[in-house]
Design a protein around this motif. Structure first.
Motif, PDB file in Angstrom:
ATOM      1  N   VAL A  97       0.844  -1.195   0.000  1.00  0.00           N
ATOM      2  CA  VAL A  97       0.000   0.000   0.000  1.00  0.00           C
ATOM      3  C   VAL A  97       0.879   1.244   0.000  1.00  0.00           C
ATOM      4  CG1 VAL A  97      -1.783   1.286   1.249  1.00  0.00           C
ATOM      5  CG2 VAL A  97      -1.721  -1.216   1.399  1.00  0.00           C
ATOM      6  N   GLN A  98       0.620   2.139  -0.943  1.00  0.00           N
ATOM      7  CA  GLN A  98       1.269   3.452  -0.842  1.00  0.00           C
ATOM      8  C   GLN A  98       0.179   4.506  -0.658  1.00  0.00           C
ATOM      9  OE1 GLN A  98       4.552   4.414  -3.404  1.00  0.00           O
ATOM     10  NE2 GLN A  98       5.446   2.397  -3.139  1.00  0.00           N
ATOM     11  N   CYS A  99      -0.371   5.068  -1.725  1.00  0.00           N
ATOM     12  CA  CYS A  99      -1.448   6.040  -1.505  1.00  0.00           C
ATOM     13  C   CYS A  99      -2.722   5.343  -1.045  1.00  0.00           C
ATOM     14  CB  CYS A  99      -1.718   6.861  -2.763  1.00  0.00           C
ATOM     15  SG  CYS A  99      -2.755   6.024  -3.989  1.00  0.00           S
ATOM     16  N   GLY A 100      -2.872   4.071  -1.406  1.00  0.00           N
ATOM     17  CA  GLY A 100      -4.009   3.272  -0.939  1.00  0.00           C
ATOM     18  C   GLY A 100      -5.270   3.377  -1.780  1.00  0.00           C
ATOM     19  N   TYR A 101      -5.248   4.191  -2.817  1.00  0.00           N
ATOM     20  CA  TYR A 101      -6.487   4.392  -3.567  1.00  0.00           C
ATOM     21  C   TYR A 101      -6.951   3.109  -4.261  1.00  0.00           C
ATOM     22  CZ  TYR A 101     -10.117   7.223  -5.646  1.00  0.00           C
ATOM     23  OH  TYR A 101     -11.344   7.738  -5.977  1.00  0.00           O
ATOM     24  N   CYS A 102      -6.008   2.353  -4.767  1.00  0.00           N
ATOM     25  CA  CYS A 102      -6.375   1.120  -5.480  1.00  0.00           C
ATOM     26  C   CYS A 102      -6.583  -0.058  -4.538  1.00  0.00           C
ATOM     27  CB  CYS A 102      -5.268   0.751  -6.469  1.00  0.00           C
ATOM     28  SG  CYS A 102      -3.747   0.202  -5.633  1.00  0.00           S
ATOM     29  N   THR A 103      -6.176   0.105  -3.272  1.00  0.00           N
ATOM     30  CA  THR A 103      -6.075  -1.043  -2.363  1.00  0.00           C
ATOM     31  C   THR A 103      -7.404  -1.755  -2.093  1.00  0.00           C
ATOM     32  OG1 THR A 103      -4.168   0.043  -1.347  1.00  0.00           O
ATOM     33  CG2 THR A 103      -5.147  -1.803  -0.140  1.00  0.00           C
ATOM     34  N   LEU A 133      -5.677  -1.253 -11.706  1.00  0.00           N
ATOM     35  CA  LEU A 133      -4.521  -0.390 -11.951  1.00  0.00           C
ATOM     36  C   LEU A 133      -3.981   0.200 -10.650  1.00  0.00           C
ATOM     37  CD1 LEU A 133      -5.674   1.569 -15.122  1.00  0.00           C
ATOM     38  CD2 LEU A 133      -4.533  -0.658 -14.943  1.00  0.00           C
ATOM     39  N   CYS A 134      -2.646   0.260 -10.571  1.00  0.00           N
ATOM     40  CA  CYS A 134      -1.987   0.915  -9.439  1.00  0.00           C
ATOM     41  C   CYS A 134      -0.926   1.839  -9.998  1.00  0.00           C
ATOM     42  CB  CYS A 134      -1.357  -0.113  -8.509  1.00  0.00           C
ATOM     43  SG  CYS A 134      -0.441   0.646  -7.149  1.00  0.00           S
ATOM     44  N   ARG A 135      -0.954   3.079  -9.549  1.00  0.00           N
ATOM     45  CA  ARG A 135       0.029   4.054 -10.028  1.00  0.00           C
ATOM     46  C   ARG A 135       1.235   4.141  -9.100  1.00  0.00           C
ATOM     47  NH1 ARG A 135      -2.166   7.747 -13.904  1.00  0.00           N
ATOM     48  NH2 ARG A 135      -3.370   6.393 -15.239  1.00  0.00           N
ATOM     49  N   CYS A 136       1.186   3.443  -7.955  1.00  0.00           N
ATOM     50  CA  CYS A 136       2.232   3.650  -6.941  1.00  0.00           C
ATOM     51  C   CYS A 136       3.175   2.460  -6.776  1.00  0.00           C
ATOM     52  CB  CYS A 136       1.616   3.932  -5.585  1.00  0.00           C
ATOM     53  SG  CYS A 136       0.486   5.317  -5.530  1.00  0.00           S
ATOM     54  N   THR A 137       2.621   1.316  -6.349  1.00  0.00           N
ATOM     55  CA  THR A 137       3.501   0.231  -5.898  1.00  0.00           C
ATOM     56  C   THR A 137       3.951  -0.679  -7.020  1.00  0.00           C
ATOM     57  OG1 THR A 137       1.704  -1.315  -5.517  1.00  0.00           O
ATOM     58  CG2 THR A 137       2.300   0.114  -3.682  1.00  0.00           C
ATOM     59  N   GLY A 138       3.267  -0.621  -8.148  1.00  0.00           N
ATOM     60  CA  GLY A 138       3.467  -1.694  -9.115  1.00  0.00           C
ATOM     61  C   GLY A 138       2.648  -2.875  -8.624  1.00  0.00           C
TER      62      GLY A 138
END
Ligand code: FES
Ligand code: FES
Length: 159
Positions: A97-103, A133-138
């Motif tokens: 988890v980074q920004c968490g939006y896709c989580t 899609l995830c823009r942060c963690t891959g």
């Protein structure tokens, strides 16, 4: 307005909806289940993924009337009291988890996968997340998190 009865996170709810109301709007705006996120709003990003009758579905593409008499599980329904679900814990411990939006969408996609495939392999998990899609963690860490959670859930089921 159309009467609709839906089981949301184990509780039956009855509401009146316009024929064109989207399920994501019902969940977020009427029931304040804002863990389900809207990204693209057109079926391309997977952030709005929930479980409907045990399957991963995109709540931005589904009308609320289509959910009549069905069972919905959202990210809010995974937690057991104060205890996080193994998928939620694994996403944290695997740093998925980074920004968490896709989580929430990834976790709900993983939840439906594990229900159908309690021992998923790497390629099944990759296939499962192909539309998230995830823009942060891959994707490597979310894949590891889902594999780890599946292992833990299987071990717990044998306790
Ligand atoms: S918001 Fe539903 S797929 Fe992007
Ligand atoms: S963690 Fe930010 S978009 Fe996936």
């Amino acid at each position: 307005m159309i009467p609709v009865r839906i089981n949301i996170n184990t509780e039956w709810r009855e509401i009146l909806v316009e024929p064109g109301e989207r399920l994501i709007d019902t969940l977020r705006d009427r029931f304040l289940l804002t863990g389900t996120k809207e990204g693209c709003g057109e079926g391309q990003c997977g952030t709005c993924t929930i479980n409907f009758n045990g399957k991963a579905v995109l709540s931005c593409l589904m009308l609320t009337v289509q959910a009549d008499n069905g069972h919905i599980l959202t990210i809010e329904g995974l937690q057991d009291g104060l205890d996080l679900h193994p998928l939620q814990t694994a996403f944290l411990t695997e740093s998925a988890v980074q920004c968490g939006y896709c989580t929430p969408g990834m976790i709900m996609a993983g939840h439906a996968l594990i229900k159908d495939h309690p021992e998923p392999d790497d390629s099944l998990v990759k296939h499962c997340l192909a539309n998230n899609l995830c823009r942060c963690t891959g994707y490597e860490k979310p894949i590891q998190a889902i594999l780890k959670a599946a292992t833990e859930m299987k071990e717990k089921s044998h306790d």
